[in-house]
Design a protein around this motif. Structure first.
Motif, PDB file in Angstrom:
ATOM      1  N   ASN A  31       0.824  -1.210   0.000  1.00  0.00           N
ATOM      2  CA  ASN A  31       0.000   0.000   0.000  1.00  0.00           C
ATOM      3  C   ASN A  31       0.856   1.258   0.000  1.00  0.00           C
ATOM      4  N   THR A  34       1.753   1.597  -3.520  1.00  0.00           N
ATOM      5  CA  THR A  34       0.609   1.962  -4.365  1.00  0.00           C
ATOM      6  C   THR A  34       0.171   3.407  -4.121  1.00  0.00           C
ATOM      7  N   MET A  35       0.120   3.779  -2.850  1.00  0.00           N
ATOM      8  CA  MET A  35      -0.391   5.112  -2.502  1.00  0.00           C
ATOM      9  C   MET A  35       0.611   6.220  -2.817  1.00  0.00           C
ATOM     10  N   PHE A  36       1.898   5.937  -2.497  1.00  0.00           N
ATOM     11  CA  PHE A  36       2.875   7.030  -2.570  1.00  0.00           C
ATOM     12  C   PHE A  36       4.069   6.731  -3.473  1.00  0.00           C
ATOM     13  N   LYS A  49       5.857   9.384   4.641  1.00  0.00           N
ATOM     14  CA  LYS A  49       4.919   8.641   3.803  1.00  0.00           C
ATOM     15  C   LYS A  49       4.588   7.296   4.428  1.00  0.00           C
ATOM     16  N   THR A  53       0.941   6.090   5.594  1.00  0.00           N
ATOM     17  CA  THR A  53       0.339   4.819   5.159  1.00  0.00           C
ATOM     18  C   THR A  53      -0.253   4.085   6.351  1.00  0.00           C
ATOM     19  N   LYS A  56      -3.436   5.776   7.319  1.00  0.00           N
ATOM     20  CA  LYS A  56      -4.554   5.514   6.388  1.00  0.00           C
ATOM     21  C   LYS A  56      -5.119   4.120   6.607  1.00  0.00           C
TER      22      LYS A  56
ATOM     23  N   ASP B  92      -5.536   2.618  -9.059  1.00  0.00           N
ATOM     24  CA  ASP B  92      -5.083   3.944  -8.665  1.00  0.00           C
ATOM     25  C   ASP B  92      -5.989   4.608  -7.645  1.00  0.00           C
ATOM     26  N   TYR B  93      -6.866   3.835  -7.030  1.00  0.00           N
ATOM     27  CA  TYR B  93      -7.767   4.361  -6.021  1.00  0.00           C
ATOM     28  C   TYR B  93      -8.589   5.533  -6.511  1.00  0.00           C
ATOM     29  N   ARG B 122      -9.325  -0.631   1.199  1.00  0.00           N
ATOM     30  CA  ARG B 122      -9.962   0.243   0.208  1.00  0.00           C
ATOM     31  C   ARG B 122     -11.356   0.644   0.671  1.00  0.00           C
ATOM     32  N   GLN B 125     -11.425   3.238   3.474  1.00  0.00           N
ATOM     33  CA  GLN B 125     -11.048   4.582   3.054  1.00  0.00           C
ATOM     34  C   GLN B 125     -12.169   5.300   2.348  1.00  0.00           C
TER      35      GLN B 125
END
Lengths: 107, 479
Positions: A31, A34-36, A49, A53, A56, B92-93, B122, B125
């Motif tokens: 994640n 993927t996120m950052f 970051k 994560t 989040k 990519d959310y 997911r 969020q």
């Protein structure tokens, strides 16, 4: 990355996340990427970051994981409620001896 | 993964009592729930019902495909179609809103715990305070070692706690697992048999923060919905604000009981000339049957018929009359209701006495009263008596002959007779052979149930609804 200290740091991070299971550890790293776009090996360069994560994924429960990480990094925390994002980011940054030396050189 | 954003259409409501029983599972202290049961016990249906009551959440299927889910649970379609759907792009959310009926389904049948955790991440969020259903959890968890499974479960619980989400694990493992100890609530669904008929039971094993007064309740999956039955008072019911009885008209060959469900249970109503035997189970008595008797009497009287009763032991004439008087005009009661006793205490136009020393004389007295009350028009009449009353007064043979005489009279004049009988009565076999319909009234886990022994029927839960100010009997089958 070829810094032995950073490797030890990442190893202790792995050990800390192993407390939550191999699957969870891989989920956190995947994640983060993927996120950052931050890979595991670059966590030391992007501690904020990594912390974000955790926030989040775990929301207000991230304090427990941050505390676990710090304990495994052989840092003690006095905060019984958990660890703030700033504290962990700073700890991860400061835990690298090279980072500390570079910072003192800049002074 | 199927995603529900908002609350569900009101026509999906399974009923207030059932919802109230499930609400302890949805309290804030309960962050995680384990729903256990063998295959086919209704776990997915209950999970969806909890999702409906909760109002928003995510359903993660690890066993069946999207199409299979739709086939197995048609209500799944309307549950998700009525809410706002979100299409999740895992790359990519980037969330894109679809049409009102579009949704995304993640097939996780061949996935590992990481995939499930990522799905949950997911979902957390993008949906605020969701209920996250993992159906089933053991399909995934059994592929990992026990220590790893516990860690993943703890992590999921931590995620749910930190994001104010509620986790619901669905499991088919009957034995205790790590999940049992970890979660805040554990309920088990069971199938059982009662006299060869299916019964469904929900067992409340653990609910943190709630006092559990019941160990279990019965439920049904009728109409594809989870409906639990509350424990009913088996005492004499009191209606706070009685209202006039609204009758149901008789049909050509049938007398209505005053309840559509009961009429259907008897095959259209109480067929003219029929003798119905009502056998009580061990823990029910006249009080449990009184709403039915009252409904039948009221319906007959309000349809210009009459009612003659020899009450069961322990049931006073005044109480029976009072039950009817709440809903029927006094003038009609005096002309249409008769109650017979072997020992008469009150003087009342509706009461008359019988001779305990002579079965024949008592029988003749009943016939005489019947002739008077039915009048020249030969009004339809419902006869009823408690067999225990006759058994206490007369010999077994005399009591049976009395019943036989009543049946012959009813068949001759086109009336109807029902006899209530206690469990273990020596007359049960003889009266059952004589009867056209033999039913049994019992209670299981506090729920009144009824079924036909002759001819065979499935089991029904009996619900007494007094909300309209008079007894309304509803039956719900156990499916």
């Amino acid at each position: 990355m070829d810094n032995r200290s950073d490797l030890r740091l990442l190893a202790s991070l792995d050990r800390a996340l192993d407390v939550y299971g191999e699957s969870m550890k891989q989920v956190i790293y995947s994640n983060l990427e993927t996120m950052f776009g931050v890979k595991r090996e670059s966590i030391i360069d992007n501690p904020e970051k990594f912390v974000e994560t955790l926030d989040k994924i775990f929301g207000s429960g991230s304090g427990a994981i941050k505390k676990t990480i710090l304990v495994h990094m052989e840092e003690l925390t006095q905060n019984p409620e958990g660890v703030s994002s700033t504290e962990l980011s700073n700890a991860l940054r400061d835990a690298s001896p090279d980072k500390a030396r570079n910072a003192s050189l800049k002074k | 993964m199927l995603t529900v954003k908002t609350s569900i259409a009101p026509d999906l409501d399974a009923g207030p009592d059932s919802d109230e029983m499930l609400k302890p599972l949805l309290k804030s202290q309960v962050k995680s729930i384990l729903l256990k049961g063998e295959p086919g016990t209704g776990k997915t249906t209950l999970a969806l019902e909890l999702l409906r009551i909760y109002g928003s959440g995510i359903y993660v299927s690890t066993r069946v495909s999207q199409e299979q889910s739709k086939d197995h649970h048609p209500e799944l379609n309307s549950l998700f179609d009525s809410g706002e759907a979100i299409e999740i792009n895992p790359q990519d959310y980037d969330l894109k809103r679809g049409s009102s009926s579009a949704y995304s389904f993640e097939d996780l049948r061949f996935s590992n715990p990481e995939d499930v955790v990522n799905s949950v991440i997911r979902a957390i969020q993008k949906v605020k305070k969701p209920m996250i259903i993992l159906d089933s959890w053991d399909a995934i968890a059994n592929r990992t070692e026990k220590s790893e499974r516990l860690k993943v479960e703890q992590s999921l619980s931590l995620m749910a706690l930190g994001n104010e989400a509620k986790l619901l694990f669905v499991s088919e493992e009957p034995q205790l697992t790590t999940t049992d100890y970890l979660v805040d609530a554990v309920v088990t669904l069971q199938n059982d048999l009662y006299e060869g008929r299916r019964v469904r039971r929900i067992q409340w094993n653990k609910i943190r923060g709630s006092a559990m007064t019941n160990w279990s309740n019965l439920f049904t999956l009728f109409d594809g919905r989870f409906t639990a039955f509350s424990q009913q008072a088996l005492m004499w019911q009191h209606i706070a604000e009685p209202q006039p009885f609204v009758p149901i008209a008789h049909k050509e060959a049938f007398y209505s009981t005053g309840s559509d469900d009961l009429d259907a249970f008897f095959g259209g109503g109480l067929r003219k000339t029929f003798f119905v035997l009502v056998e009580f189970g061990q823990y029910v008595g006249s009080a449990a049957f009184n709403p039915v008797s009252t409904s039948i009497r009221c319906n007959f009287i309000m349809n210009d018929g009459c009612s003659i009763t020899i009450p069961s032991p322990g049931v006073s004439a005044n109480r029976i009359k009072e039950s009817v008087a709440h809903h029927v005009p006094t003038k009609l009661i005096d002309s249409s209701l008769r109650l017979a006793y072997f020992e008469l205490f009150d003087v009342d136009p509706c009461f008359f006495s019988l001779n305990a020393s002579s079965a024949k004389e008592s029988f003749d007295k009943i016939m005489s009263e019947a002739q008077k009350i039915k009048g020249a028009k030969n009004r339809p009449c419902v006869f009823s008596f408690g067999s225990e009353t006759l058994e206490n007064v007369f010999s077994r043979e005399e009591a049976f002959r009395f019943a036989q005489g009543m049946v012959q009279r009813v068949r001759h004049f086109g009336d109807v007779l029902y006899v209530v009988m206690r469990r273990g009565s020596p007359l049960v076999d003889q009266l059952s052979n004589l009867s056209d319909i033999h039913v049994k009234l019992d209670q299981i886990d506090g729920t009144i149930v009824i079924h036909r022994l002759k001819p065979w029927s499935q089991l029904f839960a009996v619900i007494y609804d007094n909300s309209q100010g008079y007894p309304k009997i509803k039956l719900m089958p156990f499916v």
